[in-house]
Design a protein around this motif. Structure first.
Motif, PDB file in Angstrom:
ATOM      1  N   SER A 379      45.806  84.414  47.642  1.00 32.53           N
ATOM      2  CA  SER A 379      45.676  84.674  46.202  1.00 32.53           C
ATOM      3  C   SER A 379      46.838  84.015  45.464  1.00 32.53           C
ATOM      4  CB  SER A 379      45.671  86.184  45.921  1.00 32.53           C
ATOM      5  OG  SER A 379      46.948  86.739  46.210  1.00 32.53           O
ATOM      6  N   ARG A 380      46.652  83.789  44.170  1.00 37.19           N
ATOM      7  CA  ARG A 380      47.732  83.293  43.302  1.00 37.19           C
ATOM      8  C   ARG A 380      47.561  83.915  41.933  1.00 37.19           C
ATOM      9  NH1 ARG A 380      48.390  76.876  43.412  1.00 37.19           N
ATOM     10  NH2 ARG A 380      50.319  77.421  42.297  1.00 37.19           N
ATOM     11  N   SER A 381      48.640  84.416  41.395  1.00 35.27           N
ATOM     12  CA  SER A 381      48.577  85.035  40.078  1.00 35.27           C
ATOM     13  C   SER A 381      48.584  83.973  38.989  1.00 35.27           C
ATOM     14  CB  SER A 381      49.760  85.980  39.887  1.00 35.27           C
ATOM     15  OG  SER A 381      50.981  85.260  40.033  1.00 35.27           O
ATOM     16  N   LEU A 382      48.237  84.384  37.790  1.00 33.24           N
ATOM     17  CA  LEU A 382      48.262  83.522  36.613  1.00 33.24           C
ATOM     18  C   LEU A 382      49.594  83.715  35.900  1.00 33.24           C
ATOM     19  CD1 LEU A 382      46.443  81.650  34.823  1.00 33.24           C
ATOM     20  CD2 LEU A 382      45.829  83.711  33.549  1.00 33.24           C
ATOM     21  N   SER A 383      50.134  82.664  35.318  1.00 36.15           N
ATOM     22  CA  SER A 383      51.400  82.796  34.589  1.00 36.15           C
ATOM     23  C   SER A 383      51.346  82.055  33.262  1.00 36.15           C
ATOM     24  CB  SER A 383      52.568  82.265  35.423  1.00 36.15           C
ATOM     25  OG  SER A 383      52.460  80.881  35.659  1.00 36.15           O
ATOM     26  N   MET A 384      52.135  82.555  32.339  1.00 36.51           N
ATOM     27  CA  MET A 384      52.307  81.936  31.032  1.00 36.51           C
ATOM     28  C   MET A 384      53.792  81.687  30.831  1.00 36.51           C
ATOM     29  SD  MET A 384      50.942  80.867  28.188  1.00 36.51           S
ATOM     30  CE  MET A 384      49.365  81.669  27.910  1.00 36.51           C
ATOM     31  N   THR A 385      54.150  80.496  30.399  1.00 37.34           N
ATOM     32  CA  THR A 385      55.549  80.147  30.156  1.00 37.34           C
ATOM     33  C   THR A 385      55.741  79.800  28.689  1.00 37.34           C
ATOM     34  OG1 THR A 385      55.695  79.224  32.398  1.00 37.34           O
ATOM     35  CG2 THR A 385      57.465  78.659  30.851  1.00 37.34           C
ATOM     36  N   SER A 386      56.671  80.482  28.057  1.00 40.13           N
ATOM     37  CA  SER A 386      57.046  80.120  26.686  1.00 40.13           C
ATOM     38  C   SER A 386      58.169  79.103  26.754  1.00 40.13           C
ATOM     39  CB  SER A 386      57.483  81.360  25.912  1.00 40.13           C
ATOM     40  OG  SER A 386      56.387  82.223  25.687  1.00 40.13           O
ATOM     41  N   CYS A 387      58.053  78.065  25.962  1.00 37.28           N
ATOM     42  CA  CYS A 387      58.973  76.923  26.046  1.00 37.28           C
ATOM     43  C   CYS A 387      59.664  76.674  24.713  1.00 37.28           C
ATOM     44  CB  CYS A 387      58.203  75.662  26.447  1.00 37.28           C
ATOM     45  SG  CYS A 387      57.293  75.788  27.995  1.00 37.28           S
ATOM     46  N   VAL A 388      60.818  76.027  24.782  1.00 38.40           N
ATOM     47  CA  VAL A 388      61.486  75.530  23.583  1.00 38.40           C
ATOM     48  C   VAL A 388      61.137  74.050  23.473  1.00 38.40           C
ATOM     49  CG1 VAL A 388      63.684  75.103  22.427  1.00 38.40           C
ATOM     50  CG2 VAL A 388      63.339  77.216  23.731  1.00 38.40           C
ATOM     51  N   VAL A 389      60.533  73.672  22.350  1.00 43.70           N
ATOM     52  CA  VAL A 389      60.042  72.314  22.140  1.00 43.70           C
ATOM     53  C   VAL A 389      60.886  71.621  21.080  1.00 43.70           C
ATOM     54  CG1 VAL A 389      58.015  70.905  21.611  1.00 43.70           C
ATOM     55  CG2 VAL A 389      57.720  73.184  22.623  1.00 43.70           C
ATOM     56  N   VAL A 390      61.271  70.392  21.348  1.00 47.74           N
ATOM     57  CA  VAL A 390      61.962  69.573  20.349  1.00 47.74           C
ATOM     58  C   VAL A 390      60.903  68.868  19.514  1.00 47.74           C
ATOM     59  CG1 VAL A 390      63.509  67.613  19.970  1.00 47.74           C
ATOM     60  CG2 VAL A 390      64.002  69.262  21.784  1.00 47.74           C
ATOM     61  N   ASN A 391      60.940  69.102  18.221  1.00 43.63           N
ATOM     62  CA  ASN A 391      59.943  68.525  17.322  1.00 43.63           C
ATOM     63  C   ASN A 391      60.030  66.999  17.319  1.00 43.63           C
ATOM     64  OD1 ASN A 391      58.189  67.882  15.227  1.00 43.63           O
ATOM     65  ND2 ASN A 391      58.996  69.441  13.833  1.00 43.63           N
ATOM     66  N   GLY A 392      58.892  66.353  17.528  1.00 45.09           N
ATOM     67  CA  GLY A 392      58.865  64.895  17.525  1.00 45.09           C
ATOM     68  C   GLY A 392      59.235  64.288  16.186  1.00 45.09           C
ATOM     69  N   TYR A 393      59.175  65.082  15.118  1.00 37.64           N
ATOM     70  CA  TYR A 393      59.514  64.583  13.782  1.00 37.64           C
ATOM     71  C   TYR A 393      60.965  64.875  13.395  1.00 37.64           C
ATOM     72  CZ  TYR A 393      54.529  63.836  12.946  1.00 37.64           C
ATOM     73  OH  TYR A 393      53.234  63.379  13.016  1.00 37.64           O
ATOM     74  N   SER A 394      61.683  65.592  14.240  1.00 37.92           N
ATOM     75  CA  SER A 394      63.059  65.949  13.898  1.00 37.92           C
ATOM     76  C   SER A 394      63.944  64.705  13.811  1.00 37.92           C
ATOM     77  CB  SER A 394      63.642  66.903  14.948  1.00 37.92           C
ATOM     78  OG  SER A 394      65.020  67.106  14.729  1.00 37.92           O
ATOM     79  N   GLU A 395      64.881  64.731  12.873  1.00 37.50           N
ATOM     80  CA  GLU A 395      65.857  63.644  12.742  1.00 37.50           C
ATOM     81  C   GLU A 395      67.126  63.935  13.541  1.00 37.50           C
ATOM     82  OE1 GLU A 395      66.493  63.324   8.563  1.00 37.50           O
ATOM     83  OE2 GLU A 395      64.622  62.213   8.196  1.00 37.50           O
ATOM     84  N   ARG A 396      67.133  65.083  14.231  1.00 40.85           N
ATOM     85  CA  ARG A 396      68.312  65.491  14.998  1.00 40.85           C
ATOM     86  C   ARG A 396      67.910  65.809  16.435  1.00 40.85           C
ATOM     87  NH1 ARG A 396      68.622  67.077   9.761  1.00 40.85           N
ATOM     88  NH2 ARG A 396      67.038  68.664  10.119  1.00 40.85           N
TER      89      ARG A 396
END
Length: 522
Positions: A379-396
Motif C-alpha cells: 500500500s501507499r498513502s496519498l500526500s499533499m505538499t504545500s510549497c513556497v513558489v517564487v513568482n515568475g513575474y517578480s523583479e526580485r
C-alpha cells in the motif's frame, strides 16, 4: 542570542509586520509612504502571499528573524483562498506582486503554465536533495524541473492504541511463561514420582500452610507484572502483534480478547479519499512519481482490482455506516478507547496530546506505517505538499529564492508548534515522536498528481470507493474510470480491454466475506 530571545526582542517589528499584511490582506496595495511609516530604513521589500491563517504566527516570526540579518524586509500577506491563483496572476500583471506565494503542489502545473512559477534558483551551496524529503521534491517537480520549495506536508498513517497492544503483548508473554512453567513443574513431578520422592515433596508443601502460600503467591503476582519481562521483550512482542497487512487486521479482530470499552478493532473515514487511497496507492499510477506525466496513467490492472475487492470485503467484516461516519467522530471514538486502530492525518497528534493534558485520553498511542493489503500487495498513502513558489513575474527573484530557501529549511524547527504543520525538510526535530513516524510515511507516499487534464480524478475515485464499498463491481468501476481519464488526456474515446481475474481470487473472496461479517459482530 537564542531564537526565542530574538523574537521577543524584536516584538515591535513583528507587530509592524502584522499591521502590514493586515493592510494588504484585503487586496489593497501598500504605498511606499505606508512602508516608510511602518518600517525604518530603505530596505527592499518582498511580499509573500498565503491563504491559511494558521501560518500567521510562524510567517510573522520568520519574516522578523530574516529581516534582522538581511537587507530585505519580508511582508506576509494573508489572502482569501477563492480564485487565489487568478488574483496572483492579476496582481502580477499589474504590480509584479507578490514575489512569493504558498501553494499546494497539485496546482503547480497551472501556475507554471501561467508564468507564475519557474525553475527555482536556490542560493549557492544550497542543496535541495540534502534539505528536503524526496517526496517533497517530487511534489515540487514539473517536467523534470523543480519549480517550488517544499514547505510542509499532509498524509495519512496508521494510528493505534499502544496501551491495548502493550497489555496484549504482556498477557501473551505471561501465558507462554505460565505454560512453560507448568510443563517444567509437570516434568519435575514426573521425575520425582519415578525416583520415589513425591511423598516427601508433598508433605513439605503441606507444612508451609495454605494461607501463607496464598499470601506469598499474591505478593509474587504483584511484582511479577512489573518485573517478569523487560521493556525490550514487551516491545518486541508488540511489533509482532502490530498488523502489517489488512489480512493481519482481520486475523487480529478474530482473536482479540477486547476490553469491555472496545467497540471495534479498525474503523476509519471510508467516505474520504485521503484515508482510503492507500488501498490502491501501491497498484495505480497517475502521472508517475512526480504526478505530471500524462503518458503514465495506469488505473485498471489486476492488482488494483484485487485491492479494491479486499476493500469491499471490509464493508462486511467491519460494519461502518457511511451516512454517519466522519473523521472527527472516528478520532473521538479512538480517544474514548472504543477503537484499537484507525487511519489518521497529522492533526491527530496535537488533538491527542491536548486530550492527554486535559485528562481526556488515558492511554498511550503510536503511529505505524499503513498496512499492506496482504503479503503480495502493498500500500501507499496519498500526500499533499504545500510549497513556497517564487513568482515568475517578480523583479526580485534572487532575494525571493533566498527567503524561500530560508523559510522552508532554516526556520522550521517550530513550524508544528506555531502553525500545526509538519515540515517537508529532512532532519527536523519534531515536538513528538509520532510526527517522525508521519514523516516516514510521507517519504514513501504518493504525491497528489498535478495534471490539469485529470483534475477531477480525485472526485471520481472517491465516488468509485463509495460505490465499491456499497457492493458495485470493482473490475467494472476501475475499467470505467480508466477509460474516462485516458479519454480526457488523449482527447478521443478510449476503451480498455476487460481483464479476467484469476479464479482462485474469486473463490477466496466468496468464502471470506460471510465468515468475516460474523467475527466482526462478535
Amino acid at each position: 542570542m537564542g531564537l526565542k530571545q530574538r523574537l521577543t526582542a524584536v516584538g515591535i517589528i513583528a507587530i509592524a509586520a502584522v499591521v502590514t499584511f493586515g493592510i494588504a490582506r484585503s487586496g489593497r496595495q501598500i504605498t511606499q509612504q505606508q512602508e516608510e511609516t511602518i518600517f525604518s530604513g530603505g530596505k527592499e521589500t518582498l511580499y509573500l502571499w498565503y491563504t491559511d491563517e494558521a501560518l500567521t504566527p510562524y510567517l510573522s516570526g520568520a519574516a522578523v528573524t530574516y529581516n534582522e540579518n538581511h537587507d530585505i524586509r519580508v511582508v506576509p500577506v494573508l489572502e482569501s483562498g477563492l480564485e487565489y491563483l487568478e488574483k496572483i496572476n492579476a496582481s502580477s500583471l499589474e504590480s509584479n506582486a507578490p514575489d512569493l506565494y504558498i501553494l499546494s503542489h497539485d496546482s503547480l502545473e497551472k501556475a507554471y503554465l501561467a508564468g507564475l512559477a519557474g525553475e527555482v534558483a536556490p542560493p549557492d551551496s544550497f542543496s535541495m536533495e540534502n534539505t528536503y524529503i524526496d517526496t517533497g521534491i517530487k511534489a515540487a517537480t514539473y517536467k523534470d524541473k523543480v519549480i517550488a520549495y517544499p514547505f510542509y506536508f499532509e498524509t495519512s498513517s496508521f494510528l493505534y492504541n499502544r496501551t491495548y497492544l502493550e497489555d496484549m503483548a504482556r498477557k501473551g508473554l505471561e501465558a507462554e511463561a505460565d505454560a512453560l512453567e507448568g510443563e517444567l513443574a509437570q516434568s519435575q513431578a514426573d521425575e520425582a514420582a519415578a525416583s520415589g520422592t513425591i511423598g516427601a515433596v508433598a508433605e513439605e508443601i503441606d507444612t508451609m500452610g495454605s494461607e501463607n502460600t496464598v499470601d506469598l503467591g499474591a505478593a509474587a503476582a504483584d511484582n511479577e507484572a512489573e518485573s517478569r519481562f523487560t521493556p525490550e521483550q514487551i516491545e518486541e512482542r508488540m511489533r509482532e502483534i502490530l498488523p502489517a497487512t489488512i489480512d493481519d487486521i482481520r486475523e487480529f479482530a478474530d482473536n482479540y480478547d477486547a476490553p469491555e470499552q472496545v467497540e471495534g478493532v479498525f474503523k476509519w473515514d471510508v467516505t474520504d479519499i485521503f484515508y482510503n487511497y492507500f488501498f490502491v496507492g501501491g497498484a495505480i499510477d497517475m502521472g508517475g512519481e512526480a504526478g505530471w506525466d500524462t503518458d503514465r496513467i495506469d488505473i485498471y490492472n489486476l492488482d488494483a482490482i484485487h485491492n479494491m475487492r479486499s476493500y469491499q470485503e471490509l464493508s462486511q467484516f467491519f460494519s461502518i455506516d457511511t451516512n454517519e461516519i466522519t473523521y472527527d467522530t472516528v478520532l473521538d471514538e479512538f480517544m474514548a478507547g472504543k477503537m484499537v486502530f484507525t487511519t489518521a492525518t497529522t492533526d491527530a497528534v496535537e488533538r491527542l496530546e491536548q486530550a492527554k493534558e486535559e485528562g481526556l485520553f488515558p492511554y498511550e498511542y503510536d503511529i505505524a506505517p499503513l498496512p499492506g493489503i496482504d503479503e503480495n500487495h502493498g500500500s501507499r498513502s496519498l500526500s499533499m505538499t504545500s510549497c513556497v513558489v517564487v513568482n515568475g513575474y517578480s523583479e526580485r527573484k534572487e532575494a525571493a529564492n533566498d527567503f524561500a530557501a530560508f523559510v522552508t529549511s532554516e526556520y522550521n524547527d517550530i513550524l508544528y508548534a506555531r502553525a500545526g504543520k509538519v515540515s517537508a525538510a529532512k532532519n527536523v526535530d519534531y515536538d513528538y515522536a509520532a510526527l517522525d513516524r508521519f514523516a516516514q510515511e510521507y517519504e514513501k507516499s504518493v504525491p497528489m498528481p498535478k495534471m490539469l487534464e485529470t483534475s477531477n480524478f480525485w472526485v471520481k475515485l472517491e465516488v468509485l470507493f463509495s460505490q465499491v464499498w456499497n457492493g458495485a463491481d470493482a473490475n467494472e468501476k476501475l475499467k470505467s474510470l480508466s477509460e474516462e481519464m485516458k479519454t480526457q488526456v488523449m482527447g478521443e474515446p478510449c476503451e480498455e480491454e476487460y481483464l479476467e481475474e484469476p479464479e482462485e481470487a474469486e473463490e477466496e473472496d466468496g468464502g471470506e466475506e460471510s465468515e468475516g461479517g460474523d467475527s466482526a459482530e462478535e
